[in-house]
Design an enzyme around this catalytic site. Structure first.
Site, PDB file in Angstrom:
ATOM      1  CG  HIS A 102      -0.516  -0.185   2.259  1.00 45.57           C
ATOM      2  ND1 HIS A 102      -0.112  -1.410   3.061  1.00 45.57           N
ATOM      3  CD2 HIS A 102       0.403   0.816   3.255  1.00 45.57           C
ATOM      4  CE1 HIS A 102       0.699  -1.059   4.065  1.00 45.57           C
ATOM      5  NE2 HIS A 102       0.719   0.252   4.382  1.00 45.57           N
ATOM      6  CG  HIS A 104       0.992   5.400   4.185  1.00 48.33           C
ATOM      7  ND1 HIS A 104      -0.087   5.411   5.138  1.00 48.33           N
ATOM      8  CD2 HIS A 104       1.808   4.275   4.228  1.00 48.33           C
ATOM      9  CE1 HIS A 104       0.121   4.224   5.853  1.00 48.33           C
ATOM     10  NE2 HIS A 104       1.484   3.594   5.303  1.00 48.33           N
TER      11      HIS A 104
HETATM   12  P1  5GP Z   1       1.730   0.604   7.371  1.00 47.62           P
HETATM   13  O1  5GP Z   1       2.277   0.624   8.532  1.00 47.62           O
HETATM   14  O2  5GP Z   1       1.572  -1.013   7.039  1.00 47.62           O
HETATM   15  O3  5GP Z   1       2.237   1.148   6.135  1.00 47.62           O
HETATM   16  O4  5GP Z   1       0.264   1.084   7.364  1.00 47.62           O
HETATM   17  C1  5GP Z   1      -0.904   0.473   7.640  1.00 47.62           C
HETATM   18  C2  5GP Z   1      -1.962   1.616   7.557  1.00 47.62           C
HETATM   19  O5  5GP Z   1      -3.056   0.851   7.711  1.00 47.62           O
HETATM   20  C3  5GP Z   1      -1.889   2.553   8.791  1.00 47.62           C
HETATM   21  O6  5GP Z   1      -1.989   3.829   8.705  1.00 47.62           O
HETATM   22  C4  5GP Z   1      -3.080   2.074   9.474  1.00 47.62           C
HETATM   23  O7  5GP Z   1      -3.807   3.115  10.191  1.00 47.62           O
HETATM   24  C5  5GP Z   1      -4.102   1.413   8.250  1.00 47.62           C
HETATM   25  N1  5GP Z   1      -5.078   0.616   8.754  1.00 47.62           N
HETATM   26  C6  5GP Z   1      -4.989  -0.620   9.628  1.00 47.62           C
HETATM   27  N2  5GP Z   1      -6.069  -1.195   9.773  1.00 47.62           N
HETATM   28  C7  5GP Z   1      -6.971  -0.511   8.912  1.00 47.62           C
HETATM   29  C8  5GP Z   1      -8.208  -1.051   8.188  1.00 47.62           C
HETATM   30  O8  5GP Z   1      -8.821  -2.003   8.943  1.00 47.62           O
HETATM   31  N3  5GP Z   1      -8.769  -0.171   7.620  1.00 47.62           N
HETATM   32  C9  5GP Z   1      -8.365   0.853   6.847  1.00 47.62           C
HETATM   33  N4  5GP Z   1      -8.742   1.520   6.229  1.00 47.62           N
HETATM   34  N5  5GP Z   1      -7.055   1.198   7.148  1.00 47.62           N
HETATM   35  C10 5GP Z   1      -6.202   0.564   8.274  1.00 47.62           C
END
Ligand code: 5GP
Length: 143
Positions: A102, A104
């Site tokens: 993903h 951001h």
């Molecule tokens: P990472 O740390 O893996 O780059 O970011 C994961 C992101 O996913 C975080 O910013 C977190 O807030 C978001 N996130 C975690 N669980 C969920 C969810 O169930 N739904 C959505 N829409 N975002 C999520």
């Protein structure tokens, strides 16, 4: 490490878990982050499965970045941002917490700090309103 199809974004892609969708095409989906570091914080994901950028099929990356470009311009317009932060983490040591690739998309305003990464859950009504603003900007041709 291998891809686990029970991760939360895979469930969102399968429609098993809801999200506040802002954009979808054949190869990608964009939706609001539930713990936004800034109002308008959006995630863009490929439909093709990979843990992160490192194990992604190179052919999934062109459509992913095309959607990031489209969504980033719409978020910038919808939130009147001064700049846009585009961020992507690979593996836990680098800050990754959800193991489906993903990107951001974060609007930034001069002098306004980001909230913590995976901090507080946002109100769903507010996320729905923010998603609507971004969809409206996309509809108005912001890209
Ligand atoms: P990472 O740390 O893996 O780059 O970011 C994961 C992101 O996913 C975080 O910013 C977190 O807030 C978001 N996130 C975690 N669980 C969920 C969810 O169930 N739904 C959505 N829409 N975002 C999520």
């Amino acid at each position: 490490m291998s891809y686990d199809s029970n991760n939360i974004f895979a469930k969102i892609l399968r429609g098993e878990v809801p999200c506040h969708k802002v954009y979808e095409d054949e190869h990608t989906l964009a939706f609001m982050d539930v713990m936004p570091q800034a109002d308008g914080h959006t995630l863009v994901i490929p439909k093709m499965s990979s843990r992160n950028l490192l194990d992604a099929e190179p052919k999934a990356l062109g459509s992913l970045m095309t959607s990031v470009h489209k969504v980033a311009n719409a978020v910038k317009q919808a939130f009147g941002a001064d700049g846009m932060l585009i961020q992507q983490f690979n593996e836990a040591a680098a800050g990754q917490t959800v193991f489906h690739l993903h990107v951001h998309v974060l609007p930034r305003h001069e002098g306004r700090p980001l909230r913590p990464h995976t901090g507080r859950m946002a109100d769903h009504a507010v996320l729905a309103q923010h998603a609507e603003r971004i969809r409206a900007a996309l509809g108005a041709g912001a890209e």
